[in-house]
Enzyme design. Structure first.
Site, PDB file in Angstrom:
ATOM      1  N   ASP A  32       0.869  -1.181   0.000  1.00 20.77           N
ATOM      2  CA  ASP A  32       0.000   0.000   0.000  1.00 20.77           C
ATOM      3  C   ASP A  32       0.907   1.233   0.000  1.00 20.77           C
ATOM      4  OD1 ASP A  32      -3.190   0.609   1.518  1.00 20.77           O
ATOM      5  OD2 ASP A  32      -1.807   2.125   0.722  1.00 20.77           O
ATOM      6  N   ASN A  33       0.736   2.130  -0.985  1.00 27.78           N
ATOM      7  CA  ASN A  33       1.634   3.308  -1.041  1.00 27.78           C
ATOM      8  C   ASN A  33       1.161   4.418  -0.098  1.00 27.78           C
ATOM      9  OD1 ASN A  33      -0.555   4.428  -2.280  1.00 27.78           O
ATOM     10  ND2 ASN A  33       0.454   4.899  -4.227  1.00 27.78           N
ATOM     11  N   PHE A  82      -6.943  -4.762  -3.956  1.00 30.49           N
ATOM     12  CA  PHE A  82      -7.852  -3.672  -3.591  1.00 30.49           C
ATOM     13  C   PHE A  82      -7.338  -2.319  -4.089  1.00 30.49           C
ATOM     14  CE2 PHE A  82     -10.707  -5.871  -0.824  1.00 30.49           C
ATOM     15  CZ  PHE A  82      -9.986  -6.803  -0.111  1.00 30.49           C
ATOM     16  N   ASN A 101      -3.516   5.001 -12.790  1.00 30.94           N
ATOM     17  CA  ASN A 101      -3.308   4.325 -11.508  1.00 30.94           C
ATOM     18  C   ASN A 101      -4.018   2.975 -11.457  1.00 30.94           C
ATOM     19  OD1 ASN A 101      -2.425   4.461  -8.573  1.00 30.94           O
ATOM     20  ND2 ASN A 101      -4.632   4.114  -8.340  1.00 30.94           N
ATOM     21  N   SER A 126     -16.971  -3.758  -8.331  1.00 32.45           N
ATOM     22  CA  SER A 126     -17.992  -2.931  -7.680  1.00 32.45           C
ATOM     23  C   SER A 126     -19.304  -3.039  -8.419  1.00 32.45           C
ATOM     24  CB  SER A 126     -17.524  -1.458  -7.687  1.00 32.45           C
ATOM     25  OG  SER A 126     -18.581  -0.590  -7.366  1.00 32.45           O
ATOM     26  N   TYR A 151     -14.270   6.211 -12.920  1.00 32.31           N
ATOM     27  CA  TYR A 151     -14.011   5.203 -11.869  1.00 32.31           C
ATOM     28  C   TYR A 151     -14.723   3.895 -12.233  1.00 32.31           C
ATOM     29  CZ  TYR A 151     -15.029   2.357  -7.864  1.00 32.31           C
ATOM     30  OH  TYR A 151     -15.202   1.272  -7.043  1.00 32.31           O
ATOM     31  N   LYS A 155     -13.328  -0.066 -13.388  1.00 33.82           N
ATOM     32  CA  LYS A 155     -13.731  -1.364 -12.827  1.00 33.82           C
ATOM     33  C   LYS A 155     -14.212  -2.283 -13.957  1.00 33.82           C
ATOM     34  CE  LYS A 155     -12.729  -0.796  -8.524  1.00 33.82           C
ATOM     35  NZ  LYS A 155     -11.579  -1.538  -7.963  1.00 33.82           N
ATOM     36  N   PHE A 179     -21.344  -4.192  -3.220  1.00 36.96           N
ATOM     37  CA  PHE A 179     -22.395  -3.181  -3.269  1.00 36.96           C
ATOM     38  C   PHE A 179     -21.932  -2.035  -2.376  1.00 36.96           C
ATOM     39  CE2 PHE A 179     -25.533  -4.705  -6.263  1.00 36.96           C
ATOM     40  CZ  PHE A 179     -24.857  -5.838  -6.668  1.00 36.96           C
ATOM     41  N   ARG A 232     -30.183   1.480  -2.092  1.00 36.00           N
ATOM     42  CA  ARG A 232     -28.885   0.836  -2.240  1.00 36.00           C
ATOM     43  C   ARG A 232     -28.849  -0.432  -1.398  1.00 36.00           C
ATOM     44  NH1 ARG A 232     -28.906   4.132  -5.524  1.00 36.00           N
ATOM     45  NH2 ARG A 232     -27.343   5.669  -6.176  1.00 36.00           N
TER      46      ARG A 232
HETATM   47  C1  WQD Z   1     -25.503   6.209  -1.429  1.00 37.87           C
HETATM   48  C2  WQD Z   1     -26.818   6.981  -1.457  1.00 37.87           C
HETATM   49  C3  WQD Z   1     -26.613   9.167  -2.383  1.00 37.87           C
HETATM   50  C4  WQD Z   1     -24.221  11.016   0.745  1.00 37.87           C
HETATM   51  C5  WQD Z   1     -20.486   4.842  -4.322  1.00 37.87           C
HETATM   52  C6  WQD Z   1     -19.683   4.409  -5.493  1.00 37.87           C
HETATM   53  C7  WQD Z   1     -19.560   2.922  -5.503  1.00 37.87           C
HETATM   54  C8  WQD Z   1     -19.004   2.451  -4.198  1.00 37.87           C
HETATM   55  C9  WQD Z   1     -19.859   2.945  -3.037  1.00 37.87           C
HETATM   56  C10 WQD Z   1     -16.641   2.171  -4.485  1.00 37.87           C
HETATM   57  C11 WQD Z   1     -27.009   7.753  -2.756  1.00 37.87           C
HETATM   58  C12 WQD Z   1     -27.035   9.223  -0.913  1.00 37.87           C
HETATM   59  C13 WQD Z   1     -24.919  10.078  -0.012  1.00 37.87           C
HETATM   60  C14 WQD Z   1     -24.913  12.084   1.358  1.00 37.87           C
HETATM   61  C15 WQD Z   1     -26.970  11.247   0.456  1.00 37.87           C
HETATM   62  N1  WQD Z   1     -17.671   2.904  -4.048  1.00 37.87           N
HETATM   63  N2  WQD Z   1     -26.268  10.206  -0.140  1.00 37.87           N
HETATM   64  N3  WQD Z   1     -26.270  12.160   1.196  1.00 37.87           N
HETATM   65  O1  WQD Z   1     -23.021   6.466  -4.736  1.00 37.87           O
HETATM   66  O2  WQD Z   1     -24.227   4.318  -4.073  1.00 37.87           O
HETATM   67  O3  WQD Z   1     -21.771   4.295  -4.428  1.00 37.87           O
HETATM   68  O4  WQD Z   1     -19.895   4.380  -3.147  1.00 37.87           O
HETATM   69  O5  WQD Z   1     -16.664   1.067  -4.937  1.00 37.87           O
HETATM   70  O6  WQD Z   1     -18.704   2.571  -6.557  1.00 37.87           O
HETATM   71  O7  WQD Z   1     -20.390   4.787  -6.666  1.00 37.87           O
HETATM   72  O8  WQD Z   1     -22.699   5.434  -2.445  1.00 37.87           O
HETATM   73  O9  WQD Z   1     -22.748   6.319  -0.168  1.00 37.87           O
HETATM   74  O10 WQD Z   1     -22.112   7.888  -2.074  1.00 37.87           O
HETATM   75  O11 WQD Z   1     -24.476   7.125  -1.821  1.00 37.87           O
HETATM   76  O12 WQD Z   1     -28.205  11.345   0.311  1.00 37.87           O
HETATM   77  O13 WQD Z   1     -24.339  12.970   2.056  1.00 37.87           O
HETATM   78  O14 WQD Z   1     -26.780   7.936  -0.410  1.00 37.87           O
HETATM   79  O15 WQD Z   1     -27.296  10.137  -3.147  1.00 37.87           O
HETATM   80  O16 WQD Z   1     -28.377   7.751  -3.088  1.00 37.87           O
HETATM   81  P1  WQD Z   1     -23.027   5.190  -3.986  1.00 37.87           P
HETATM   82  P2  WQD Z   1     -22.935   6.752  -1.572  1.00 37.87           P
END
Ligand code: WQD
Length: 339
Positions: A32-33, A82, A101, A126, A151, A155, A179, A232
């Protein structure tokens, strides 16, 4: 000595996976850098497991430095990869840094896996690869849509690079599609350390609740869902970590060559943003200071997993429910406030 190389081992999911691997008898080293993580994670890992894990502070886009890890550790039989940049918004601002990267490091690692016969290769993918899915819950066969960000594209491309490598070379590869990983190890010795203002929901919740942030916004309540907010599949980071140990054991037992398998790592439960906040308030006893704001660009309405394949083939079962995810996230945030 059969050793597993965990790249990004000082990061959130990497550190939790190292703990689980050690608890299941594996010898582990980390690369890990520290560009996006702190080596304080190693102290946390030692506190939980009693084991000192060596970290190679190496930029995996540096081919020679990457090869040196394998020269110094001839017993590496597997790699769990990772190490990657993972901020969606940042990837839109700096696409070439993300492609360089995330993809150069992957190619160098795969070349070393082939050259040094580290035949078990697990790739951190992801649910982002699904884009805005045509149907939910998504299975591993659900068609991938165009990635919504560079991003997500790294993936999708990463999966293709691993799949094509395993077609030609005698590697046993597994793609794990996470997820939404949340929560922290119950010991609070390791957890998520967002850099700057958290973009992800759960750290935004816990930082607002502890007072690091004055308030937070719910990004959109006018979606076509049961309460108007996005859906989600939140999954505890320890459940994600254990799935890596099971995937490695599955690969070693199968002892296949030229194979590439995909598994969804989600609970199978779709939770709305407002439901997540309500669960947090219930377990923390904190009334969260949040506002109902506009939609966030790039968000999809809903996605959650069909996890039957991982349950059946890896023998994986999620141990943590939503309330425990929120409680461990909150306990971790409280422990940070005391440091
Ligand atoms: C979840 C929900 C937001 C913050 C991302 C990446 C995905 C993975 C996980 C790496 C959404 C809502 C969020 C806030 C909010 N990362 N939200 N207020 O976007 O599903 O996934 O992170 O692998 O690749 O895309 O996760 O936690 O950012 O958002 O309402 O202050 O929460 O709009 O609906 P997301 P998230």
């Amino acid at each position: 000595m059969q050793t597993i190389l965990v790249t990004g081992g000082c990061g959130y999911i990497g550190a939790h996976t190292i703990v689980d691997l050690i608890e299941h008898g594996f010898e582990v080293i980390s690369a890990d850098n520290l560009s996006r993580a702190s080596d304080n994670s190693l102290a946390g890992i030692e506190k939980i497991t009693g084991k000192k894990v060596k970290n190679y502070k190496v930029d995996l886009t540096d081919k020679l430095a990457t090869e040196n890890i394998f020269k110094e550790n001839p017993g590496i039989i597997g790699i769990i990869h990772f190490a990657a940049y993972k901020a969606v918004g940042e990837s839109v601002e700096q696409p070439l840094e993300y492609y360089e990267n995330n993809l150069f490091s992957l190619v160098h690692l795969l070349k070393m896996a082939v050259k040094y016969n580290a035949k078990h290769f697990i790739f951190s993918s992801s649910c982002t690869v699904y884009g805005n899915p045509e149907s939910i819950p998504v299975t591993e066969e659900t068609p991938l849509q165009t990635a919504a960000s560079p991003y997500g594209a790294t993936k999708q491309m990463g999966e293709t690079i691993v799949r094509d490598t395993a077609f030609t070379y005698p590697l046993s590869t597994i793609l794990l599609r996470y997820f939404n990983p949340v929560g922290a190890h119950p010991s609070t010795a390791i957890g998520e350390l967002p850099i700057g203002r958290p973009q992800n929901l759960v750290p935004a919740i816990t930082q607002t609740a502890i007072g690091k942030l004055p308030t937070m916004q719910v990004h959109g309540t006018d979606y076509d869902t049961r309460d108007g907010s996005c859906i989600r599949d939140y999954i505890h980071v320890c459940d994600i970590a254990h799935a890596h140990t099971l995937a490695l054991q599955y690969s070693i037992k199968k002892n296949a060559e030229k194979s590439c398998e995909v598994f969804n790592l989600g609970t199978g439960n779709g939770i709305t943003v407002l439901e997540a906040i309500q669960a947090f308030e219930k377990v923390s006893g904190v009334k969260l200071n949040y506002e109902l704001g506009p939609r966030r660009a790039g968000d999809i309405v809903a996605i959650y997993a069909n996890n039957d394949k991982a349950v059946k083939q890896l023998g994986w079962n999620c141990k943590y429910g939503l309330e425990e995810m929120m409680l461990t996230a909150w306990q971790w945030e409280q422990s940070l406030a005391k440091k």
